[in-house]
Enzyme design. Structure first.
Site, short mmCIF file in Angstrom:
data_model
loop_
_atom_site.label_atom_id
_atom_site.label_comp_id
_atom_site.label_asym_id
_atom_site.label_seq_id
_atom_site.Cartn_x
_atom_site.Cartn_y
_atom_site.Cartn_z
N HIS A 1 58.73 -29.10 -62.59
CA HIS A 1 58.74 -28.02 -61.59
C HIS A 1 59.41 -26.80 -62.21
CE1 HIS A 1 59.31 -25.66 -58.11
NE2 HIS A 1 60.60 -25.94 -57.96
N CYS A 15 59.06 -28.25 -53.01
CA CYS A 15 58.73 -28.11 -54.44
C CYS A 15 58.28 -29.43 -55.09
CB CYS A 15 59.92 -27.53 -55.20
SG CYS A 15 60.50 -25.98 -54.52
N ASN A 55 59.25 -19.20 -59.35
CA ASN A 55 59.19 -20.52 -58.71
C ASN A 55 58.14 -20.45 -57.59
OD1 ASN A 55 59.59 -22.84 -57.22
ND2 ASN A 55 61.82 -22.69 -57.20
N1 ACO Z 1 71.10 -9.81 -59.04
C1 ACO Z 1 72.35 -9.47 -59.40
N2 ACO Z 1 73.43 -10.16 -58.99
C2 ACO Z 1 73.23 -11.20 -58.18
C3 ACO Z 1 71.95 -11.60 -57.76
C4 ACO Z 1 70.87 -10.85 -58.22
N3 ACO Z 1 69.59 -11.15 -57.89
N4 ACO Z 1 72.07 -12.67 -56.96
C5 ACO Z 1 73.39 -12.97 -56.89
N5 ACO Z 1 74.10 -12.07 -57.61
C6 ACO Z 1 75.53 -12.03 -57.83
C7 ACO Z 1 76.31 -12.63 -56.70
O1 ACO Z 1 76.51 -11.69 -55.66
C8 ACO Z 1 77.60 -13.02 -57.39
O2 ACO Z 1 78.38 -11.84 -57.52
P1 ACO Z 1 80.00 -11.91 -57.36
O3 ACO Z 1 80.48 -12.84 -58.44
O4 ACO Z 1 80.41 -10.49 -57.54
O5 ACO Z 1 80.22 -12.46 -55.99
C9 ACO Z 1 77.15 -13.42 -58.78
O6 ACO Z 1 75.85 -12.82 -58.97
C10 ACO Z 1 77.08 -14.90 -58.99
O7 ACO Z 1 76.39 -15.47 -57.90
P2 ACO Z 1 76.11 -17.00 -57.87
O8 ACO Z 1 75.28 -17.35 -56.67
O9 ACO Z 1 77.39 -17.74 -58.08
O10 ACO Z 1 75.20 -17.15 -59.18
P3 ACO Z 1 74.84 -18.43 -60.01
O11 ACO Z 1 75.40 -18.30 -61.36
O12 ACO Z 1 75.09 -19.70 -59.25
O13 ACO Z 1 73.27 -18.27 -60.13
C11 ACO Z 1 71.25 -19.15 -59.21
C12 ACO Z 1 72.47 -18.27 -58.95
C13 ACO Z 1 70.36 -18.49 -60.24
C14 ACO Z 1 70.48 -19.27 -57.89
C15 ACO Z 1 71.76 -20.53 -59.69
O14 ACO Z 1 72.71 -21.06 -58.81
C16 ACO Z 1 70.64 -21.48 -59.84
O15 ACO Z 1 69.90 -21.38 -60.79
N6 ACO Z 1 70.53 -22.46 -58.93
C17 ACO Z 1 69.40 -23.36 -58.93
C18 ACO Z 1 68.65 -23.05 -57.76
C19 ACO Z 1 67.20 -22.90 -58.00
O16 ACO Z 1 66.68 -22.82 -59.10
N7 ACO Z 1 66.55 -22.89 -56.90
C20 ACO Z 1 65.15 -22.75 -56.89
C21 ACO Z 1 64.65 -23.30 -55.64
S1 ACO Z 1 65.08 -24.92 -55.50
C22 ACO Z 1 63.93 -25.76 -56.18
O17 ACO Z 1 62.90 -25.27 -56.54
C23 ACO Z 1 64.26 -27.15 -56.34
#
Ligand code: ACO
Length: 321
Positions: A248, A115, A278
């Site tokens: 980004h 990225c 993304n």
């Molecule tokens: N739809 C519904 N529920 C979902 C989904 C989905 N698509 N994905 C995960 N869940 C659920 C999980 O199963 C979990 O359920 P549980 O509590 O019953 O076990 C719950 O949602 C929370 O899951 P987490 O992974 O803890 O969710 P989090 O709040 O951390 O959000 C996310 C996930 C959006 C990926 C967040 O961590 C984030 O924004 N991270 C940054 C990563 C990013 O932006 N990466 C992009 C690529 S990297 C880059 O470009 C640099």
């Protein structure tokens, strides 16, 4: 003194937008509410199976070349940032050169920094131009990230999209890129990776994107704030002099946290992830081109572009547009 300036921008998105509701209709166990509240993404574009990164890159490049008012054969350097190349080799850049009909023997190669790839490619091209070895570069970010997503992993597959963005960077007597900084720390590779490859005709390891979302989130906010501050300090200016921050486009909460750390209000942040998702290396040049074509970003404006991605890699550039 030779400087490097952006002379034109272009971008390309394949097909029709695919909304969060469309993903639910395709059988993914998610909801519009979850995706929007966690990431800010409402829709993305997904390329058809017969479209490669080089095709998306070619369309974006044609638009950038037209905007720059030059001809394909005026380009003597092509750098494509991509993690989803058409082939193991030749490079996507060589394919783009061929598809654009460029026959001038200029250099063409790919950069792999996920990225952050566009920021890396832009900084490399700037150094070629400032050295005097090349006069006009095409710098492209192009991805078909949908090909490396595990569509049964709802925590990752809803976040990404496909597309390409390009700039023509040319030699100028007026400063364009004022400062840039690139960094990497490979020790963080397990938190965001596609830990597979091809050998002896077989996929070895895992060919899909794997991510520890919370670890990525924390890392991204820290390094994006740091590296934007670094390029401002290099140029001896402060965040108040920036007309636009073009980060980004990974997650709206990462963008908001970074802007807050820098003291840049959200009204001066270009955001396109709601309708692009993304797109990895394509996300910054896609956002840049959209800001230009919508009239937000105009000649004379000062911008910071910044990216972070797998590796981990990160970087930023301060640019007078
Ligand atoms: N739809 C519904 N529920 C979902 C989904 C989905 N698509 N994905 C995960 N869940 C659920 C999980 O199963 C979990 O359920 P549980 O509590 O019953 O076990 C719950 O949602 C929370 O899951 P987490 O992974 O803890 O969710 P989090 O709040 O951390 O959000 C996310 C996930 C959006 C990926 C967040 O961590 C984030 O924004 N991270 C940054 C990563 C990013 O932006 N990466 C992009 C690529 S990297 C880059 O470009 C640099």
């Amino acid at each position: 003194m030779i400087y490097a300036r952006i002379a034109g921008t272009g971008s390309y998105l394949p097909g029709e937008p695919v909304s969060n509701a469309d993903l639910v209709a395709r059988g993914i166990d998610t909801s519009d509410e979850w995706i929007v509240s966690r990431s800010g993404i409402r829709s993305r574009h997904l390329a058809a199976a017969d479209i490669g990164s080089s095709d998306l890159a070619k369309f974006a490049a044609e638009r950038a070349i037209e905007a720059a008012g030059c001809e394909p054969n005026d380009i003597d350097l092509i750098i494509v940032a991509t993690s989803t190349p058409d082939y193991i080799f030749p490079s996507t850049a060589a394919l783009v050169q061929s598809k654009l009909g460029i026959r001038n023997g200029g250099a063409a190669f790919d950069v792999q920094a996920v990225c952050s790839g566009f920021v890396y490619a832009l900084s490399v091209a700037e150094k070629f131009i400032r050295s005097g070895s090349h006069k006009r570069a095409l710098v492209i970010g192009a991805e078909v990230f949908s090909r490396i997503l595990d569509w049964s992993d709802r925590a990752t597959c809803v976040l990404f999209g496909d597309g390409a963005g390009a700039v023509v960077l040319e030699a100028s007597e007026r400063p364009g890129i004022l400062a840039s900084a690139l960094h990497a720390d490979g020790s963080h590779h397990p938190i965001l990776c596609v830990p597979g490859g091809v050998a002896s005709g077989q996929v070895i390891g895992d060919p899909f994107l794997r991510m520890d979302g919370q670890a990525v989130f924390k890392f991204a906010v820290k390094v994006l704030g740091d590296v934007a501050g670094e390029v401002l300090a290099q140029a001896g200016v402060d965040a108040g002099s920036i007309d636009w921050l073009i980060p980004h486009q990974a997650n709206i909460r990462i963008i908001q946290a970074t802007a807050k750390r820098l003291g840049v209000p959200m009204e001066r942040v270009v955001t396109t992830l709601d309708h692009h998702g993304n797109t990895s290396a394509a996300s910054i040049p896609l956002a840049l081109d959209e800001a230009v074509r919508s009239g937000q970003l105009r000649p004379g404006h000062r911008i910071v572009v910044e990216g972070v991605g797998g590796g981990f890699t990160w970087g930023a550039a301060l640019i007078d547009f």
